[in-house]
Design an enzyme around this catalytic site. Structure first.
Site, mmCIF file in Angstrom:
data_model
loop_
_atom_site.group_PDB
_atom_site.id
_atom_site.type_symbol
_atom_site.label_atom_id
_atom_site.label_comp_id
_atom_site.label_asym_id
_atom_site.label_seq_id
_atom_site.Cartn_x
_atom_site.Cartn_y
_atom_site.Cartn_z
ATOM 1 C CB SER A 135 -0.939 0.013 1.208
ATOM 2 O OG SER A 135 -0.194 -0.076 2.401
ATOM 3 C CG ASP A 179 7.130 -3.465 -3.487
ATOM 4 O OD1 ASP A 179 7.124 -4.658 -3.855
ATOM 5 O OD2 ASP A 179 7.488 -3.105 -2.363
#
Ligand code: GLA
Length: 450
Positions: A135, A179
């Protein structure tokens, strides 16, 4: 999600005339853990959970961002080449990381755009926090996309992924590039095999008829505090191990001096297993590693232990474990290659086997699992997963399982009962089931929503 952010934006800034929305997805890693910062490949996919930012350009370098979740205080700062940090762990540091990175890119490639315009906006999201689903990188990517749009910049995707991978180190974790690359470059319905330096991606579908189920161990996987030190220690141990391996093979491979990453070592020394097998089995002090590598302690520290803020990483009380760490990383790199082949051939069994082997290596050699994650992957396998493993940095967070699509509803029911409800664990902690245990399909990468 986007509608909620736009409504909150209009409530907060009723005078606004022009609102835009960006989104950036979270990710799970199917296989390839802690390989990225060693130059070896990963195989993640973007998930259908995301961060969105509804925003508008300001007339100056000011950034003002609120969060629909009011447990996150609003942030306000000016864009510049050197933005002062909030305290460690503050969510606003991820917005600042994006701001500073985009500023540096613009100053180098598009000096006329500096000083950059800031944005005011509202963040919303449904990626579970502290669960290892990235996140925070999604927030960095979303904030960067908003600033890029607000300033009319064009940064090619691979370049943006590299920029934000180093930009995110602003927060103090020495992560690799997985990521940001998958969040930016993902394609709907595909996982991505990602190679680094230079960044290359290959979209690969999941074996037909299979899905990835994500389950949160409920052990928080924070990127601050002890977990951050543990993460950065693994990064350092890989570099220390590389120095030892180079010293071990130098006579037979005089060219090895140039190897900067474990990937370079594996390419130069196909029989790397034998070399790793020669490293001492016991934990080692920095002095012992320096002695083995035939360089001074100071030189070794400067090469392997320097942190983002310029300080040296402390020596773990139990010593460094270069042999185990290198064994994990180098074998994991091979497993990613095999897993990509298995997926391309639609061989779900082989992929599942490799995921199980990866978990074992993460647990025993990289030591990034915990009893809860080990328990969770056992439960998932018992209920029919072909493979199950921790995903992401580890030390808590989520596990992923490869499951037949037709069985995924029964599978999640069974895992729910066995892991979260059974016994006295009360692991679900009153949380919404869909936030902690869900099947997911590969989603598209970040961008403006039109
Ligand atoms: C974190 C980092 C990634 C990667 C994983 C472990 O998510 O941000 O770059 O190193 O851990 O595979």
């Amino acid at each position: 999600m986007a509608i909620g952010a736009v409504e909150a934006f209009r409530d907060l800034f009723p005078d606004s005339r022009d609102v835009q929305v960006v989104r950036a997805p979270g990710r799970v890693n199917i296989i390839g853990e802690h390989t990225d910062y060693n130059g070896l490949p990963v195989l993640p996919m973007a998930i259908d959970r995301e961060i969105v930012i509804a925003f508008e350009r300001t007339g100056n370098p000011g950034v003002e961002i609120a969060n629909v979740d009011d447990s996150y205080p609003s942030v306000g700062f000016d864009l510049s080449a050197d933005i002062e940090h909030y305290e460690t762990g503050h969510w606003g540091n991820y917005v600042k990381a994006a701001g500073q990175a985009v500023w540096h890119w613009a100053a180098e490639h598009h000096p006329g755009a500096v000083p950059l315009f800031g944005i005011r906006g509202v963040v919303a999201g449904d990626i579970p926090q502290g669960a290892g689903l990235s996140s925070s990188s999604a927030l960095v990517v979303a904030a960067a996309c908003a600033l890029i749009a607000a300033n009319g910049l064009h940064i090619p995707k691979p370049e943006l992924a590299d920029l934000l991978a180093s930009g995110e180190r602003y927060v103090g974790t020495q992560g690799g590039g997985m990521d940001q690359a998958v969040t930016i470059m993902a394609e709907k319905n595909y996982a991505l095999k990602i190679d680094f330096s230079p960044l290359r991606v290959r979209p690969i579908p999941l074996p037909r008829g299979y899905v990835i189920v994500v389950a949160n161990s409920m052990v928080p996987a924070n990127k601050t505090g002890a977990a951050r030190v543990a993460f950065n220690t693994r990064v350092a141990e890989c570099k220390l191990g590389l120095e030892m391996l180079k010293s071990h093979v130098r006579q037979r491979h005089p060219e090895i001096g140039n190897a900067a990453l474990l990937r370079d070592f594996a390419l130069a020394v196909p029989d790397w297993r034998a070399a790793v097998g020669h490293l001492p089995e016991m934990p080692m002090t920095l002095a012992e590693i320096a002695d083995y590598s035939r360089i001074s302690v100071d030189e070794l520290g400067a090469k392997c232990l320097v942190q983002q803020d310029g300080t040296l990483l402390g020596e773990p009380e139990s010593g460094f474990e270069p042999r185990k760490r290198c064994r994990h990383v180098l074998s994991e790199g091979q497993r990613v290659e095999l897993a990509a082949d298995a997926m391309e051939q639609g061989d779900a069994e082989a992929l599942g086997r490799l995921m199980n082997e990866s978990h074992a290596s993460c647990a025993s050699d990289y030591e990034i699992s915990c009893p809860e994650l080990d328990d969770l992957v056992r439960v998932m396998r018992r209920h029919g997963a072909l493979g199950a493993r921790l995903t992401g940095a580890g030390f808590g967070g989520c596990a992923v399982a490869l499951v037949k699509e037709a069985e995924s509803a029964a599978f999640t029911n069974n895992v729910w009962w066995s892991y979260y409800e059974n016994g006295a664990r009360e692991r679900a902690d009153g949380r919404n089931r869909d936030d902690i245990l869900f099947a997911c399909s590969p989603s598209d990468g970040a961008g403006l929503i039109t």
